[in-house]
Design a protein around this motif. Structure first.
Motif, PDB file in Angstrom:
ATOM      1  N   GLU A  10      20.595 -12.208 -16.212  1.00 43.72           N
ATOM      2  CA  GLU A  10      21.617 -12.351 -14.629  1.00 43.72           C
ATOM      3  C   GLU A  10      22.133 -11.196 -14.557  1.00 43.72           C
ATOM      4  O   GLU A  10      21.941 -11.316 -13.209  1.00 43.72           O
ATOM      5  CB  GLU A  10      22.528 -13.515 -15.943  1.00 43.72           C
ATOM      6  CG  GLU A  10      21.967 -14.777 -15.504  1.00 43.72           C
ATOM      7  CD  GLU A  10      23.345 -15.698 -16.215  1.00 43.72           C
ATOM      8  OE1 GLU A  10      24.678 -15.348 -15.908  1.00 43.72           O
ATOM      9  OE2 GLU A  10      22.814 -16.826 -16.286  1.00 43.72           O
ATOM     10  N   THR A  11      22.215 -10.210 -15.930  1.00 44.07           N
ATOM     11  CA  THR A  11      23.505  -9.286 -14.833  1.00 44.07           C
ATOM     12  C   THR A  11      22.119  -8.032 -14.082  1.00 44.07           C
ATOM     13  O   THR A  11      22.334  -8.030 -13.242  1.00 44.07           O
ATOM     14  CB  THR A  11      23.730  -8.407 -15.796  1.00 44.07           C
ATOM     15  OG1 THR A  11      24.409  -8.695 -16.957  1.00 44.07           O
ATOM     16  CG2 THR A  11      24.766  -7.307 -15.507  1.00 44.07           C
ATOM     17  N   ARG A  12      20.980  -8.423 -14.750  1.00 43.87           N
ATOM     18  CA  ARG A  12      19.836  -7.703 -14.255  1.00 43.87           C
ATOM     19  C   ARG A  12      19.308  -7.840 -12.572  1.00 43.87           C
ATOM     20  O   ARG A  12      18.920  -7.104 -12.079  1.00 43.87           O
ATOM     21  CB  ARG A  12      18.719  -7.070 -15.372  1.00 43.87           C
ATOM     22  CG  ARG A  12      17.190  -6.516 -14.684  1.00 43.87           C
ATOM     23  CD  ARG A  12      16.345  -7.097 -15.757  1.00 43.87           C
ATOM     24  NE  ARG A  12      15.526  -5.919 -15.236  1.00 43.87           N
ATOM     25  CZ  ARG A  12      13.724  -6.336 -15.714  1.00 43.87           C
ATOM     26  NH1 ARG A  12      14.106  -7.148 -15.554  1.00 43.87           N
ATOM     27  NH2 ARG A  12      13.077  -6.007 -14.672  1.00 43.87           N
ATOM     28  N   SER A  13      19.083  -9.601 -12.967  1.00 46.62           N
ATOM     29  CA  SER A  13      18.733  -9.880 -10.979  1.00 46.62           C
ATOM     30  C   SER A  13      19.762  -9.133 -10.804  1.00 46.62           C
ATOM     31  O   SER A  13      19.699  -9.630  -9.416  1.00 46.62           O
ATOM     32  CB  SER A  13      19.003 -11.352 -11.425  1.00 46.62           C
ATOM     33  OG  SER A  13      20.008 -12.297 -11.858  1.00 46.62           O
ATOM     34  N   GLU A  14      21.651  -9.404 -10.766  1.00 43.28           N
ATOM     35  CA  GLU A  14      22.776  -9.519  -9.916  1.00 43.28           C
ATOM     36  C   GLU A  14      22.595  -7.279  -9.688  1.00 43.28           C
ATOM     37  O   GLU A  14      22.679  -6.885  -8.698  1.00 43.28           O
ATOM     38  CB  GLU A  14      23.543  -9.275 -10.657  1.00 43.28           C
ATOM     39  CG  GLU A  14      24.186 -10.703 -10.638  1.00 43.28           C
ATOM     40  CD  GLU A  14      25.653 -11.264 -11.257  1.00 43.28           C
ATOM     41  OE1 GLU A  14      26.050  -9.880 -11.569  1.00 43.28           O
ATOM     42  OE2 GLU A  14      25.390 -12.413 -11.672  1.00 43.28           O
ATOM     43  N   ASP A  16      19.783  -6.144  -9.607  1.00 41.53           N
ATOM     44  CA  ASP A  16      18.668  -6.126  -8.326  1.00 41.53           C
ATOM     45  C   ASP A  16      19.028  -5.845  -7.138  1.00 41.53           C
ATOM     46  O   ASP A  16      18.512  -5.569  -5.841  1.00 41.53           O
ATOM     47  CB  ASP A  16      17.741  -6.037  -9.494  1.00 41.53           C
ATOM     48  CG  ASP A  16      16.830  -6.198 -10.452  1.00 41.53           C
ATOM     49  OD1 ASP A  16      16.909  -5.305 -10.823  1.00 41.53           O
ATOM     50  OD2 ASP A  16      15.918  -6.841 -10.833  1.00 41.53           O
ATOM     51  N   ARG A  17      19.695  -7.738  -7.334  1.00 38.83           N
ATOM     52  CA  ARG A  17      19.933  -7.446  -5.952  1.00 38.83           C
ATOM     53  C   ARG A  17      20.695  -6.055  -5.033  1.00 38.83           C
ATOM     54  O   ARG A  17      20.294  -6.032  -3.663  1.00 38.83           O
ATOM     55  CB  ARG A  17      20.401  -9.242  -5.982  1.00 38.83           C
ATOM     56  CG  ARG A  17      19.989 -10.012  -5.924  1.00 38.83           C
ATOM     57  CD  ARG A  17      20.804 -11.688  -5.892  1.00 38.83           C
ATOM     58  NE  ARG A  17      20.235 -12.224  -7.109  1.00 38.83           N
ATOM     59  CZ  ARG A  17      20.421 -13.587  -6.708  1.00 38.83           C
ATOM     60  NH1 ARG A  17      21.686 -13.349  -7.498  1.00 38.83           N
ATOM     61  NH2 ARG A  17      20.421 -14.216  -8.331  1.00 38.83           N
ATOM     62  N   THR A  18      21.549  -6.144  -6.206  1.00 39.34           N
ATOM     63  CA  THR A  18      22.459  -4.517  -5.985  1.00 39.34           C
ATOM     64  C   THR A  18      21.993  -3.359  -5.245  1.00 39.34           C
ATOM     65  O   THR A  18      22.403  -2.603  -3.564  1.00 39.34           O
ATOM     66  CB  THR A  18      23.768  -4.247  -6.406  1.00 39.34           C
ATOM     67  OG1 THR A  18      24.588  -5.890  -7.064  1.00 39.34           O
ATOM     68  CG2 THR A  18      24.538  -3.367  -5.958  1.00 39.34           C
ATOM     69  N   ASP A  20      18.278  -3.315  -4.060  1.00 44.81           N
ATOM     70  CA  ASP A  20      18.119  -3.586  -3.327  1.00 44.81           C
ATOM     71  C   ASP A  20      18.918  -3.829  -2.050  1.00 44.81           C
ATOM     72  O   ASP A  20      17.868  -2.901  -0.968  1.00 44.81           O
ATOM     73  CB  ASP A  20      17.336  -5.143  -3.446  1.00 44.81           C
ATOM     74  CG  ASP A  20      15.868  -5.105  -3.194  1.00 44.81           C
ATOM     75  OD1 ASP A  20      15.026  -4.443  -3.560  1.00 44.81           O
ATOM     76  OD2 ASP A  20      15.760  -6.502  -2.945  1.00 44.81           O
ATOM     77  N   PHE A  21      19.795  -4.392  -2.290  1.00 44.78           N
ATOM     78  CA  PHE A  21      20.967  -3.630  -0.972  1.00 44.78           C
ATOM     79  C   PHE A  21      20.524  -3.191  -0.651  1.00 44.78           C
ATOM     80  O   PHE A  21      21.073  -2.399   0.659  1.00 44.78           O
ATOM     81  CB  PHE A  21      22.185  -4.407  -1.144  1.00 44.78           C
ATOM     82  CG  PHE A  21      21.565  -6.457  -0.928  1.00 44.78           C
ATOM     83  CD1 PHE A  21      21.598  -7.368   0.466  1.00 44.78           C
ATOM     84  CD2 PHE A  21      22.262  -7.705  -2.033  1.00 44.78           C
ATOM     85  CE1 PHE A  21      21.231  -8.743   0.394  1.00 44.78           C
ATOM     86  CE2 PHE A  21      22.566  -9.043  -2.006  1.00 44.78           C
ATOM     87  CZ  PHE A  21      21.916  -9.364  -0.842  1.00 44.78           C
ATOM     88  N   ARG A  22      21.439  -2.004  -1.581  1.00 44.77           N
ATOM     89  CA  ARG A  22      21.511  -0.783  -1.759  1.00 44.77           C
ATOM     90  C   ARG A  22      20.551  -0.180  -0.827  1.00 44.77           C
ATOM     91  O   ARG A  22      20.494   0.927  -0.038  1.00 44.77           O
ATOM     92  CB  ARG A  22      22.610  -0.310  -2.698  1.00 44.77           C
ATOM     93  CG  ARG A  22      23.273  -0.539  -3.118  1.00 44.77           C
ATOM     94  CD  ARG A  22      24.321   0.201  -4.644  1.00 44.77           C
ATOM     95  NE  ARG A  22      25.095  -0.109  -4.658  1.00 44.77           N
ATOM     96  CZ  ARG A  22      25.632   0.517  -6.405  1.00 44.77           C
ATOM     97  NH1 ARG A  22      25.294   1.255  -6.936  1.00 44.77           N
ATOM     98  NH2 ARG A  22      27.506  -0.224  -6.099  1.00 44.77           N
ATOM     99  N   ARG A  24      18.248  -1.030   0.551  1.00 47.46           N
ATOM    100  CA  ARG A  24      17.647  -1.623   2.138  1.00 47.46           C
ATOM    101  C   ARG A  24      18.864  -0.999   3.393  1.00 47.46           C
ATOM    102  O   ARG A  24      18.218  -1.281   4.341  1.00 47.46           O
ATOM    103  CB  ARG A  24      17.860  -3.445   2.177  1.00 47.46           C
ATOM    104  CG  ARG A  24      16.681  -3.644   1.897  1.00 47.46           C
ATOM    105  CD  ARG A  24      16.258  -4.490   1.848  1.00 47.46           C
ATOM    106  NE  ARG A  24      15.152  -5.706   1.441  1.00 47.46           N
ATOM    107  CZ  ARG A  24      14.835  -6.704   0.578  1.00 47.46           C
ATOM    108  NH1 ARG A  24      16.160  -8.062   0.597  1.00 47.46           N
ATOM    109  NH2 ARG A  24      13.908  -7.337   0.200  1.00 47.46           N
TER     110      ARG A  24
END
Length: 179
Positions: A10-14, A16-18, A20-22, A24
């Motif tokens: 879960e931490t990793r997916s969060e 990754d999303r962060t 990913d946002f950065r 982008r």
């Protein structure tokens, strides 16, 4: 352990999303900078294009003015040419033997006409024929003068040459009149 693994996932997916946002956001900022640069270039090109359009408009206007001037000049020259043609025809038809004034008077009865053809009449056949008639009469007169002088001074070599020269000139003029 399973729980830790799920938490890590879960931490990793969060993360990754962060990330990913950065990533982008970074890509968006780079693209925005490129777009801004292109917009600045576009504005410079538009300004340059406006300058070039103005320059070509000025050139076109200048060409129109010059063309109008040349058209006026051509019309004036055509009118002048027509008036000169009319004047030349009038002059050619009015030239007669009575209008010729002798330039040199020899002692006694002789008059010699040595006036050249005016430049404006040089291409007129009738004027040339009238001129050749006068020239022939003048050469005849010269020949008579030279022959009389040769009788008075028979040993003068220059008079003998002048006599021969006037005879050849007379023959040449007769030949020209014959053709």
């Amino acid at each position: 352990m399973k729980m830790q693994i799920t938490q890590l996932k879960e931490t990793r997916s969060e993360l990754d999303r962060t990330l990913d946002f950065r990533a982008r956001d970074f890509q968006i900022s780079q693209l925005t900078e490129k777009v801004n640069g292109l917009q600045e270039q576009n504005e410079l090109f538009r300004a340059e294009n406006a300058k070039i359009k103005q320059h070509y408009k000025e050139l076109y206007d200048s060409i129109k003015i010059t063309r109008a001037k040349h058209t006026d000049q051509i019309a004036a020259l055509k009118n002048e040419n027509e008036s000169l043609k009319v004047q030349l025809q009038h002059t050619a038809s009015s030239v007669t033997t009575n209008q010729v004034k002798p330039k040199v008077l020899a002692p006694g009865k002789y008059a010699i006409d040595v006036e050249p053809i005016p430049p404006r009449n040089r291409n007129n056949r009738e004027v040339h024929l009238v001129y050749l008639r006068h020239l022939k009469e003048s050469v005849d007169t010269l020949r008579e003068i030279v022959e009389e002088a040769k009788i008075e001074r028979p040993l003068d070599r220059s008079l003998a040459f002048a006599c021969r020269y006037t005879k050849h000139s007379q023959e040449l003029l007769e030949y020209v009149f014959g053709t």
